[in-house]
Design a protein around this motif. Structure first.
Motif, PDB file in Angstrom:
ATOM      1  N   THR A 154       3.560   2.167 -11.429  1.00 19.06           N
ATOM      2  CA  THR A 154       2.451   2.951 -10.868  1.00 19.06           C
ATOM      3  C   THR A 154       1.530   1.984 -10.113  1.00 19.06           C
ATOM      4  OG1 THR A 154       1.197   2.804 -12.929  1.00 19.06           O
ATOM      5  CG2 THR A 154       2.592   4.742 -12.629  1.00 19.06           C
ATOM      6  N   PHE A 155       0.437   1.559 -10.778  1.00 20.21           N
ATOM      7  CA  PHE A 155      -0.532   0.713 -10.082  1.00 20.21           C
ATOM      8  C   PHE A 155      -0.608  -0.687 -10.695  1.00 20.21           C
ATOM      9  CE2 PHE A 155      -2.823   4.970  -9.555  1.00 20.21           C
ATOM     10  CZ  PHE A 155      -2.236   5.212  -8.316  1.00 20.21           C
ATOM     11  N   ALA A 156      -0.562  -1.699  -9.839  1.00 17.99           N
ATOM     12  CA  ALA A 156      -0.673  -3.077 -10.318  1.00 17.99           C
ATOM     13  C   ALA A 156      -2.049  -3.333 -10.928  1.00 17.99           C
ATOM     14  CB  ALA A 156      -0.417  -4.037  -9.168  1.00 17.99           C
ATOM     15  N   GLY A 157      -3.040  -2.593 -10.461  1.00 15.78           N
ATOM     16  CA  GLY A 157      -4.399  -2.825 -10.925  1.00 15.78           C
ATOM     17  C   GLY A 157      -4.875  -1.836 -11.967  1.00 15.78           C
ATOM     18  N   ALA A 158      -4.031  -0.903 -12.394  1.00 17.06           N
ATOM     19  CA  ALA A 158      -4.510   0.131 -13.315  1.00 17.06           C
ATOM     20  C   ALA A 158      -3.368   0.817 -14.059  1.00 17.06           C
ATOM     21  CB  ALA A 158      -5.333   1.163 -12.537  1.00 17.06           C
ATOM     22  N   GLY A 159      -2.399   0.026 -14.481  1.00 14.72           N
ATOM     23  CA  GLY A 159      -1.284   0.581 -15.233  1.00 14.72           C
ATOM     24  C   GLY A 159      -1.504   0.418 -16.727  1.00 14.72           C
ATOM     25  N   PHE A 160      -0.420   0.440 -17.481  1.00 14.31           N
ATOM     26  CA  PHE A 160      -0.516   0.125 -18.901  1.00 14.31           C
ATOM     27  C   PHE A 160       0.717  -0.659 -19.312  1.00 14.31           C
ATOM     28  CE2 PHE A 160       1.552   3.601 -21.698  1.00 14.31           C
ATOM     29  CZ  PHE A 160       2.435   4.003 -20.723  1.00 14.31           C
ATOM     30  N   ILE A 195      11.256   1.704  -0.279  1.00 14.37           N
ATOM     31  CA  ILE A 195      10.287   0.893   0.475  1.00 14.37           C
ATOM     32  C   ILE A 195      10.638  -0.591   0.383  1.00 14.37           C
ATOM     33  CG2 ILE A 195       7.841   0.244   0.635  1.00 14.37           C
ATOM     34  CD1 ILE A 195       7.272   3.053  -0.725  1.00 14.37           C
ATOM     35  N   MET A 196      11.120  -1.008  -0.780  1.00 14.82           N
ATOM     36  CA  MET A 196      11.404  -2.426  -1.012  1.00 14.82           C
ATOM     37  C   MET A 196      12.685  -2.898  -0.319  1.00 14.82           C
ATOM     38  SD  MET A 196       9.280  -3.905  -3.322  1.00 14.82           S
ATOM     39  CE  MET A 196      10.157  -4.905  -4.539  1.00 14.82           C
ATOM     40  N   LYS A 253       0.841  -1.205   0.000  1.00 17.14           N
ATOM     41  CA  LYS A 253       0.000   0.000   0.000  1.00 17.14           C
ATOM     42  C   LYS A 253       0.878   1.260   0.000  1.00 17.14           C
ATOM     43  CE  LYS A 253      -3.705   2.426   2.381  1.00 17.14           C
ATOM     44  NZ  LYS A 253      -2.996   3.722   2.499  1.00 17.14           N
ATOM     45  N   GLN A 254       1.955   1.215   0.763  1.00 18.42           N
ATOM     46  CA  GLN A 254       2.851   2.379   0.846  1.00 18.42           C
ATOM     47  C   GLN A 254       3.406   2.757  -0.538  1.00 18.42           C
ATOM     48  OE1 GLN A 254       6.173   1.649   3.489  1.00 18.42           O
ATOM     49  NE2 GLN A 254       6.855   3.789   3.374  1.00 18.42           N
ATOM     50  N   GLN A 255       3.706   1.741  -1.350  1.00 23.36           N
ATOM     51  CA  GLN A 255       4.185   2.018  -2.714  1.00 23.36           C
ATOM     52  C   GLN A 255       3.089   2.657  -3.566  1.00 23.36           C
ATOM     53  OE1 GLN A 255       5.923  -2.213  -2.985  1.00 23.36           O
ATOM     54  NE2 GLN A 255       6.893  -1.145  -4.670  1.00 23.36           N
ATOM     55  N   LEU A 256       1.866   2.143  -3.423  1.00 22.27           N
ATOM     56  CA  LEU A 256       0.748   2.677  -4.204  1.00 22.27           C
ATOM     57  C   LEU A 256       0.481   4.125  -3.810  1.00 22.27           C
ATOM     58  CD1 LEU A 256      -1.545  -0.487  -3.945  1.00 22.27           C
ATOM     59  CD2 LEU A 256      -0.111   0.169  -5.890  1.00 22.27           C
ATOM     60  N   ASP A 257       0.563   4.393  -2.502  1.00 22.95           N
ATOM     61  CA  ASP A 257       0.373   5.770  -2.019  1.00 22.95           C
ATOM     62  C   ASP A 257       1.441   6.696  -2.611  1.00 22.95           C
ATOM     63  OD1 ASP A 257      -1.801   5.046  -0.514  1.00 22.95           O
ATOM     64  OD2 ASP A 257      -0.689   4.860   1.373  1.00 22.95           O
TER      65      ASP A 257
END
Lengths: 425, 425
Positions: free
Chosen positions: B259-265, B317-318, B42-46
């Motif tokens: 960016t987002f795992a659920g909404a990238g390209f 973060i990783m 979550k911290q990465q997504l934020d």
């Protein structure tokens, strides 16, 4: 002025000469007008662009605790399933949420039938000696091309005012090689016909010989009235279930013409068993669709009632364009008696049938004068209209003033093609 | 404490009893910890959620005059092609831009090979008597499953410190039934290996018997360093071109972990001829991908240099999570001498090889104690690890304090499984 068919050769020649003069002056203007595809106008896209500010922070990306930014939830976020179930009148568990185009979901279903078979297939369709697919025509070229790509023989079924000719469909499905049919039940592309309740019931009652026969129910214009109030059609999923064949139909829809054609979301709805079957295959293919965009849409469109109110804003832009098409055809073409056309109250097209044998020529003239139209024959299997008569008019994209110009040129071209035909008979 | 293999039976029993006590106290805590998949935290997504406010009005939806809200531009908006060409070191015309997951593009390539064949196929793969596919292992389960779904025989190729065993690959491709190979050239999943320049050159120089042999080059972690500076690997596309086989490789990448795992390209890059070939097939399948999301990403990520700076924020973060895994394994497992593991500087996984014949049991114990891990054998064709030894650790999702707990339990389970094995020998 008499109708063209009642004109003498001399009158025909004079009229042709008049139209050619108009045509040449149009060509000289070097216009570039487009009535080729059912594209929303910029004004429509602007009308719904406040969807872009619905989600602007990470905190807003949660759907009942689910973080839409991360992996997971292959079949869609819960609220998106509830949304589409509301629109289509089915249950959330009967839906699988897709990306920006429902066409891709249709392709996926046919592709999976070909490579792995459907739920009741005895073998994958690629292992069948022959597969035939029914194509109510005029219909949607992209539908037909999907089944053509997978080697199916496309069989034309004529359209009636109530939908596809069901006597013929009922007869054809007795052939076990006939594996399915393409349907656009509301505001059919391009005729703008709403299938009658009787037609829909006959679909649900079909007794196909093929155990894996599927109705590809593309409900593309499910809430796309531009004139009058929302029209409810019976829910094909529950009718098929009641008729004892719950797995016979896959229904499709999208927001391509509700929000953005290039960035909406889509759905396939079917029996729970079918959704489980394709989800298993989908689980190898994808990880998840864009879930933030699903949530963005749900937050913006809310539910069916609110979506219908959004569609009213599209209607306000669309209606004058359809009126323009209708008015110009009434004024220019009706007196000549060379074509007839429909007057839909929803959808994206006007379907026009001109004098047989002249559609290709008329559209070639349009192109010459800078007006791009859907290619002649596009609405028929293999792109071949046996009558060379059907023309699909897509008035949504250009502003009214451009549309008027394009329609004026279109009418000149229709007339010229008809006059040349009559003179050469 | 001596290494387990040097312990007497009495010592082994005592140690097992100690570990079982630890295990039971862990179970009693009813924990729910997840190290199963390479999910961003979550911290990465934020950290990257300011991408959500990059486009908030219709006026911002234009890419050099192109309205991303409408239909069209199947292969992607121009700026997205420029972006990916910069990242991958290829040309914009060598790219086709995809939706939120590159996996779907990989599926599409294999699916099209199966139904229609690739550019140099003599026939569709579904008409071949047999198709074999090379699977460097341990590897990515989702890759293997795609080719398995289409009936290919999966052939295991061992991994070396430089990448797949190229002596073996060069030998295997002499078989015309061998149609391709799965590769993750940078920070391979799960080993975290970067293919050496020599290995990459040998890939480009391959002389496969099959004219339609393809290298599925999944560059999933192309800029995913979490320790040290960005590492450049040679561009496989230009190497293949130089070697005279420009159409032998399809490269894939995505922003799922940028960016987002659920909404990238995502992107597929290949020769211009290959892109033209698949684009023609794609034109039947889709109308366009989500072009607003393409533009949103390009505006946010800008170019390669800026994207690398975004990746530094993920790295911050990783890195502590990978350090945590490494530290705990060093402390708990190294003295027992029951496993070895890699220490990657990028990617999403730590690959661990425990005492042969104990991985399944160890992971069953983890599950019992509430720690979810990738299933044993997942990194091998058909999900079967011949040694029952490899375990993929995915430390990205849990916060460090949860990860510590999960690793502690994991070590206890590894120990118990090894001790039981030694006692039963």
């Amino acid at each position: 002025m008499p109708m063209y068919i009642h004109m003498s050769d001399a009158q025909l020649k004079e009229e042709l000469s008049t139209q050619m003069t108009h045509f040449e002056s149009c060509c000289a203007q070097n216009l570039k007008l487009n009535m080729a595809r059912g594209k929303p106008a910029k004004q429509q896209l602007d009308e719904v662009s406040d969807i872009l500010s619905v989600i602007t922070t990470g905190d807003e990306c949660f759907d009942d605790g689910l973080d839409t930014r991360n992996y997971g939830d292959l079949s869609g976020i819960p609220s998106a399933k509830v949304y589409w179930a509301d629109i289509l009148g089915c249950k959330p568990e009967q839906t699988f949420i897709g990306g920006s185009a429902s066409l891709n979901l249709m392709f996926d279903v046919i592709s999976k039938a070909y490579t792995h078979g459907l739920l009741h297939s005895q073998r994958p369709w690629c292992r069948e000696e022959k597969v035939k697919f029914l194509c109510p025509s005029p219909g949607y070229d992209r539908h037909f091309r999907i089944t053509e790509l997978f080697g199916a023989e496309l069989i034309t079924v004529p359209m009636t005012a109530e939908g596809p000719d069901m006597d013929m469909v009922e007869e054809l499905v007795k052939d076990p090689q006939v594996k399915g049919i393409w349907c656009v039940p509301k505001y059919s592309n391009p005729d703008g016909i709403i299938y009658s309740n009787r037609t829909i019931q006959r679909f649900a009652n079909l007794q196909p010989a093929a155990p894996d026969f599927i109705i590809m129910w593309d409900n593309a214009y499910c809430i796309h009235e531009f004139e009058g109030e929302y029209v409810q059609i019976p829910d094909i999923l529950s009718l098929c279930e009641a008729a004892g064949r719950p797995d016979m139909v896959y229904e499709f829809a999208s927001t391509s013409k509700i929000t953005f054609a290039g960035a909406g979301f889509s759905v396939v709805a079917s029996s729970v068993a079918n959704i489980a079957y394709i989800s298993k295959l989908f689980s190898v293919q994808m990880i998840s669709q864009d879930k933030i965009n699903q949530l963005r849409h749900v937050l913006y469109l809310k539910d069916k009632a609110h979506t219908i109110s959004v569609m009213k804003r599209h209607a306000a832009i669309m209606a004058p364009k359809f009126k323009c098409v209708s008015d110009i055809l009434e004024k220019e073409i009706k007196p000549c008696g060379i074509a007839n056309w429909n007057r839909p109250t929803g959808g994206y097209f006007v379907s026009l049938n001109t004098m047989p044998g002249t559609a290709t020529h008329a559209l070639a003239l349009c192109k010459e004068a800078g007006v791009e139209m859907t290619g002649a024959g596009a609405a028929f299997p293999y792109g071949k209209d046996p009558q060379d008569s059907n023309i699909r008019i897509a008035p949504s994209l250009p502003p009214v003033e451009e549309l008027e110009k394009a329609m004026e040129i279109f009418c000149i071209c229709l007339k010229m093609a008809a006059l040349e035909k009559l003179l050469n008979q």
